[in-house]
Design a protein around this motif. Structure first.
Motif: not given
Length: 218
Positions: A61-62, A100-101, A144-146, A150-151
């Motif tokens: 996805g990235h 990133v999203a 991952n949304m924290l 490097p999240l």
């Protein structure tokens, strides 16, 4: 970035090289090691396979977020700590937002699709696969949304701050939030172990966040 010797490599979608590193074996052994009952071994291996595929799709996805904006992708790497997508040039904050999203978006899509399909399947084994895939990808997306480096959440948070503040101020705010997250992480780990019996392998990097807060060089 991981500098391990790759276990093997293959060509993924859009001709993106996918590198599988040796430390991924240790991740599988850790997962299997928690299942001492031979009867549960197939489920442990199944869980490990679902986790690896979910991480791969997350990183692809990235990669898609890079390619659609004309950012060449060097490689996608899977290793014991998870995975990463490495591109060949630096990116702007605006390019980073989509890149990133797309990782968490892929996880949320897998969660939604598997959650919708699972009640309608008759096979218990397939139902288990869909249920585990849904739960695992929801956890990966939320974790991952924290807003911690490097999240993905930390990188998105930093990119969003750049829309409203000068780069130095944005970096210092992101670093400060990361330091607070580090301080809260220890009691959260203790609570997770006492309440649920598991420990987070990930630990927020204090030095990186402190460097961002003090020097604003990110």
């Amino acid at each position: 970035m991981s500098n391990e010797t790759p276990l093997f490599q293959f060509q993924g979608p859009w001709n993106v090289p996918v590198q599988v590193n040796q430390s991924l074996i240790f991740l599988i052994l850790i997962i299997v090691g928690f299942n001492f009952d031979p009867d549960s071994l197939p489920y442990a291996l199944g869980f490990a396979a679902i986790l690896i595929v979910s991480i791969l799709l997350h990183e692809l996805g990235h990669a898609w977020g890079c390619l659609i904006q004309g950012v060449p992708v060097k490689r996608v790497v899977l290793y014991g700590g998870g995975g990463f997508c490495e591109h060949r040039r630096s990116t702007t904050s605006y390019e980073d937002e989509l890149i990133v999203a797309m990782g968490p978006i892929v996880n949320l899509t897998l969660w939604a699709v598997c959650s919708l399909l699972e009640p309608h399947v008759k096979s218990p084994d397939l139902g288990w696969v869909l249920a585990v895939t849904a739960d695992l990808n929801l956890f990966l997306a939320l974790f991952n949304m924290l807003p911690l480096m490097p999240l993905d959440g930390g990188r998105l948070f930093h990119a969003a701050l750049n829309r409203f503040f000068q780069p130095q101020t944005a970096t210092r705010i992101a670093g400060f939030v990361g330091i607070i997250g580090f301080l809260l992480w220890i009691p959260m780990m203790i609570f997770a172990y006492v309440a649920f019996g598991f420990i987070f392998i990930f630990f927020p990097p204090l030095m990186r966040h402190s460097h961002m807060f003090r020097y604003a060089r990110y």
